[in-house]
Design a protein around this motif. Structure first.
Motif, PDB file in Angstrom:
ATOM      1  N   LEU A 239      -4.725  16.815  -3.803  1.00 51.22           N
ATOM      2  CA  LEU A 239      -4.711  18.145  -3.206  1.00 51.22           C
ATOM      3  C   LEU A 239      -5.006  18.073  -1.712  1.00 51.22           C
ATOM      4  CD1 LEU A 239      -6.481  20.298  -5.949  1.00 51.22           C
ATOM      5  CD2 LEU A 239      -4.031  19.952  -5.562  1.00 51.22           C
ATOM      6  N   ALA A 240      -5.866  17.137  -1.314  1.00 53.19           N
ATOM      7  CA  ALA A 240      -6.144  16.971   0.113  1.00 53.19           C
ATOM      8  C   ALA A 240      -4.904  16.485   0.860  1.00 53.19           C
ATOM      9  CB  ALA A 240      -7.298  15.986   0.307  1.00 53.19           C
ATOM     10  N   ASP A 241      -4.120  15.633   0.206  1.00 51.53           N
ATOM     11  CA  ASP A 241      -2.911  15.093   0.841  1.00 51.53           C
ATOM     12  C   ASP A 241      -1.743  16.068   0.822  1.00 51.53           C
ATOM     13  OD1 ASP A 241      -4.064  12.708   1.508  1.00 51.53           O
ATOM     14  OD2 ASP A 241      -3.157  11.554  -0.130  1.00 51.53           O
TER      15      ASP A 241
ATOM     16  N   ASP B 220       0.867  -1.181   0.000  1.00 51.58           N
ATOM     17  CA  ASP B 220       0.000   0.000   0.000  1.00 51.58           C
ATOM     18  C   ASP B 220       0.903   1.230   0.000  1.00 51.58           C
ATOM     19  OD1 ASP B 220      -1.951   1.902   0.243  1.00 51.58           O
ATOM     20  OD2 ASP B 220      -2.597   1.313   2.258  1.00 51.58           O
ATOM     21  N   HIS B 221       1.577   1.422  -1.137  1.00 57.24           N
ATOM     22  CA  HIS B 221       2.610   2.458  -1.169  1.00 57.24           C
ATOM     23  C   HIS B 221       2.029   3.864  -1.080  1.00 57.24           C
ATOM     24  CE1 HIS B 221       1.896   3.393  -5.470  1.00 57.24           C
ATOM     25  NE2 HIS B 221       1.661   2.097  -5.583  1.00 57.24           N
ATOM     26  N   ARG B 222       0.806   4.051  -1.566  1.00 58.78           N
ATOM     27  CA  ARG B 222       0.240   5.405  -1.495  1.00 58.78           C
ATOM     28  C   ARG B 222       0.062   5.853  -0.042  1.00 58.78           C
ATOM     29  NH1 ARG B 222      -4.113   8.417  -5.298  1.00 58.78           N
ATOM     30  NH2 ARG B 222      -4.308  10.310  -4.056  1.00 58.78           N
ATOM     31  N   THR B 223      -0.380   4.954   0.816  1.00 56.96           N
ATOM     32  CA  THR B 223      -0.522   5.299   2.229  1.00 56.96           C
ATOM     33  C   THR B 223       0.842   5.607   2.839  1.00 56.96           C
ATOM     34  OG1 THR B 223      -2.528   3.975   2.495  1.00 56.96           O
ATOM     35  CG2 THR B 223      -1.257   4.423   4.480  1.00 56.96           C
ATOM     36  N   ALA B 224       1.862   4.810   2.493  1.00 61.40           N
ATOM     37  CA  ALA B 224       3.215   5.049   3.012  1.00 61.40           C
ATOM     38  C   ALA B 224       3.758   6.386   2.511  1.00 61.40           C
ATOM     39  CB  ALA B 224       4.144   3.913   2.598  1.00 61.40           C
ATOM     40  N   GLU B 225       3.490   6.704   1.255  1.00 60.22           N
ATOM     41  CA  GLU B 225       3.985   7.956   0.681  1.00 60.22           C
ATOM     42  C   GLU B 225       3.288   9.165   1.282  1.00 60.22           C
ATOM     43  OE1 GLU B 225       5.110   5.687  -3.496  1.00 60.22           O
ATOM     44  OE2 GLU B 225       3.251   6.858  -3.345  1.00 60.22           O
ATOM     45  N   SER B 226       1.984   9.047   1.502  1.00 57.94           N
ATOM     46  CA  SER B 226       1.239  10.133   2.138  1.00 57.94           C
ATOM     47  C   SER B 226       1.748  10.371   3.555  1.00 57.94           C
ATOM     48  CB  SER B 226      -0.247   9.817   2.145  1.00 57.94           C
ATOM     49  OG  SER B 226      -0.983  10.841   2.785  1.00 57.94           O
ATOM     50  N   ALA B 227       1.995   9.279   4.292  1.00 57.17           N
ATOM     51  CA  ALA B 227       2.521   9.410   5.652  1.00 57.17           C
ATOM     52  C   ALA B 227       3.897  10.064   5.638  1.00 57.17           C
ATOM     53  CB  ALA B 227       2.583   8.041   6.325  1.00 57.17           C
ATOM     54  N   TYR B 228       4.727   9.683   4.661  1.00 60.09           N
ATOM     55  CA  TYR B 228       6.064  10.287   4.524  1.00 60.09           C
ATOM     56  C   TYR B 228       5.950  11.784   4.271  1.00 60.09           C
ATOM     57  CZ  TYR B 228      10.370  11.618   2.087  1.00 60.09           C
ATOM     58  OH  TYR B 228      11.503  12.273   1.681  1.00 60.09           O
TER      59      TYR B 228
ATOM     60  N   PRO C   7       1.554  21.364  -5.181  1.00 54.35           N
ATOM     61  CA  PRO C   7       2.678  20.462  -4.892  1.00 54.35           C
ATOM     62  C   PRO C   7       3.784  20.486  -5.933  1.00 54.35           C
ATOM     63  CG  PRO C   7       0.793  19.216  -5.691  1.00 54.35           C
ATOM     64  CD  PRO C   7       0.317  20.626  -5.486  1.00 54.35           C
ATOM     65  N   TRP C   8       3.528  21.030  -7.137  1.00 48.71           N
ATOM     66  CA  TRP C   8       4.524  20.987  -8.213  1.00 48.71           C
ATOM     67  C   TRP C   8       5.348  22.267  -8.300  1.00 48.71           C
ATOM     68  CZ3 TRP C   8       5.274  16.504 -10.794  1.00 48.71           C
ATOM     69  CH2 TRP C   8       4.272  15.529 -10.698  1.00 48.71           C
ATOM     70  N   THR C   9       5.349  23.102  -7.303  1.00 45.42           N
ATOM     71  CA  THR C   9       5.943  24.427  -7.379  1.00 45.42           C
ATOM     72  C   THR C   9       7.424  24.407  -7.760  1.00 45.42           C
ATOM     73  OG1 THR C   9       6.243  26.482  -6.145  1.00 45.42           O
ATOM     74  CG2 THR C   9       6.493  24.450  -4.911  1.00 45.42           C
ATOM     75  N   TYR C  10       7.859  25.463  -8.447  1.00 47.63           N
ATOM     76  CA  TYR C  10       9.256  25.639  -8.842  1.00 47.63           C
ATOM     77  C   TYR C  10       9.930  26.636  -7.890  1.00 47.63           C
ATOM     78  CZ  TYR C  10       7.747  23.532 -13.306  1.00 47.63           C
ATOM     79  OH  TYR C  10       7.240  22.696 -14.267  1.00 47.63           O
ATOM     80  N   GLY C  11      11.224  26.879  -8.102  1.00 46.93           N
ATOM     81  CA  GLY C  11      11.966  27.841  -7.296  1.00 46.93           C
ATOM     82  C   GLY C  11      12.671  27.187  -6.124  1.00 46.93           C
ATOM     83  N   THR C  12      13.706  27.853  -5.615  1.00 48.35           N
ATOM     84  CA  THR C  12      14.514  27.276  -4.535  1.00 48.35           C
ATOM     85  C   THR C  12      13.858  27.422  -3.167  1.00 48.35           C
ATOM     86  OG1 THR C  12      15.782  29.341  -4.453  1.00 48.35           O
ATOM     87  CG2 THR C  12      16.720  27.541  -5.720  1.00 48.35           C
ATOM     88  N   SER C  13      13.268  28.557  -2.862  1.00 46.80           N
ATOM     89  CA  SER C  13      12.735  28.777  -1.517  1.00 46.80           C
ATOM     90  C   SER C  13      11.617  27.806  -1.187  1.00 46.80           C
ATOM     91  CB  SER C  13      12.237  30.217  -1.369  1.00 46.80           C
ATOM     92  OG  SER C  13      13.305  31.122  -1.383  1.00 46.80           O
ATOM     93  N   ALA C  14      10.672  27.633  -2.097  1.00 45.76           N
ATOM     94  CA  ALA C  14       9.536  26.749  -1.841  1.00 45.76           C
ATOM     95  C   ALA C  14       9.955  25.294  -1.753  1.00 45.76           C
ATOM     96  CB  ALA C  14       8.486  26.929  -2.930  1.00 45.76           C
ATOM     97  N   ASN C  15      11.147  24.963  -2.252  1.00 46.60           N
ATOM     98  CA  ASN C  15      11.604  23.579  -2.290  1.00 46.60           C
ATOM     99  C   ASN C  15      12.860  23.337  -1.456  1.00 46.60           C
ATOM    100  OD1 ASN C  15       9.831  22.146  -4.432  1.00 46.60           O
ATOM    101  ND2 ASN C  15      10.339  24.113  -5.371  1.00 46.60           N
ATOM    102  N   ARG C  16      13.165  24.258  -0.561  1.00 45.09           N
ATOM    103  CA  ARG C  16      14.403  24.154   0.211  1.00 45.09           C
ATOM    104  C   ARG C  16      14.459  22.862   1.030  1.00 45.09           C
ATOM    105  NH1 ARG C  16      18.626  27.097   1.298  1.00 45.09           N
ATOM    106  NH2 ARG C  16      17.755  28.763  -0.005  1.00 45.09           N
TER     107      ARG C  16
END
Length: 355
Positions: A295-297, A221-229, A302-311
């Motif tokens: 989007l709820a998870d 159930d990788h989706r549950t594991a990924e959401s938890a991560y 979630p796909w944003t670009y740039g360094t600050s949002a992805n630091r």
């Protein structure tokens, strides 16, 4: 999709670019909805015309490392980190993250070997296509950080998944504590023969596709594991970025900003397109339900670009790369994009630069 250009005449062209193009650039990209508006001409790059060639990611990555045939190209983040650490290349990085993916679902194991938990991997032989493949960097880091499975406890076997690959994507200079061996056989063949106990691969191995009971996902159930991560770390792993040939940067210092603006706008078109559709764009009957769950998870962007949002994500993979021996010191996110922001006079590449 090969050789499609984005200089189509249209009154609907976005203001991210201009129809008055002055520079022709070749672009090697893997097709996705985030660059579709560049392909169909809704978005252009100010001061440039892109000749976009769509190719599989592995072909693009080796092109950057060996042939340098494209002016701009989609590239592996893991390989970019390794090349920056080794002293750079003919390309500079742009914080335009064209591909992201959770990777718990990409760990396949020989279920008949009694491997049911991450710690069962300790002392095993695990196959990866390249040691600095980004997916493998993320999985090794997650295994070490969250499950206590150290890299040095694994014998790593590299090779082509379904066709032999006899040399590494780029030279490796790893610490002696890590065992990494390239096999002339395919990883599919090694998994079937039991010569490896597990495989990290974005593409499912042939045995799994055929439904062979000997092979299973480590996290069924990788989706549950990924959401938890994600909820624990706030990280949606980055896989690919855009790189620009240094020669083109020298010729046009404003090109990174123009590319960032255009690709960000194309990304926003893709997100808006999914949100506004009243019929499935792809062959998935539950596309809108899946989007709502995503989007709820993950939140609204979630796909944003740039360094600050992805630091947070960038700092995590840089820490993992150091632990893997791909870098001799801890790099910072700024090191990955040092040529295109800061002292060169360009504005920081962090803001929302779309429409």
């Amino acid at each position: 999709m090969a050789n499609e250009r984005n200089d189509m005449g249209s009154d609907e062209k976005d203001s991210a670019g201009s129809a008055d193009t002055t520079r022709s650039l070749t672009a090697g990209l893997a097709f996705s909805d985030r660059m579709e508006a560049l392909l169909d001409g809704r978005v252009t790059v100010a001061g440039a015309s892109l000749d976009i060639i769509c190719r599989p990611p592995q072909a693009l990555f080796r092109s950057v490392l060996r042939d340098q045939v494209y002016d701009i190209c989609e590239f592996s983040l893991g390989s970019h980190i390794a090349t920056v650490a080794a002293g750079g290349s003919n390309y500079v990085g742009l914080p335009i993250f064209l591909s992201r993916a959770f990777r718990h679902g990409n760990v396949y194991v020989r279920a008949d070997r009694g491997i049911t938990t991450p710690r069962d991997l300790i002392g095993r032989r695990i196959g990866v296509m390249d040691f600095h493949q980004t997916a493998a960097v993320w999985v090794r880091g997650i295994l070490a950080d969250h499950y206590g499975v150290e890299r040095s406890s694994i014998e790593w076997i590299t090779g082509g998944l379904s066709a032999p690959v006899l040399e590494d994507r780029a030279p490796l200079d790893l610490p002696p504590s890590l065992s990494v061996t390239r096999s002339p056989q395919t990883l599919n063949a090694l998994l079937e023969a039991g010569a490896i106990d597990a495989l990290i691969s974005p593409t499912a191995p042939a045995l799994f596709v055929r439904g062979d009971p000997r092979v299973a996902r480590l996290w069924p159930d990788h989706r549950t594991a990924e959401s938890a991560y994600f909820h624990e770390t706030g990280i949606f792993p980055i896989m690919h970025l855009l790189v620009l040939k240094r020669q083109r940067l020298d010729e046009a210092p404003g090109l990174p900003r123009a590319l960032y603006t255009a690709f960000e706008t194309a990304r926003q078109f893709a997100c808006a397109d999914i949100a506004q559709r009243d019929y499935p764009k792809i062959a998935s009957p539950w596309l809108m339900a899946d989007r709502a769950q995503t989007l709820a998870d993950l939140g609204a962007d979630p796909w944003t670009y740039g360094t600050s949002a992805n630091r947070t994500a960038l700092e995590a993979i840089l820490r993992y790369a150091e632990a893997d021996g791909l870098t001799k010191r801890r790099l910072s996110p700024e090191d990955l994009f040092a040529d295109v922001q800061g002292d060169d006079g360009l504005p920081p590449m962090d803001g929302q630069n779309g429409r």
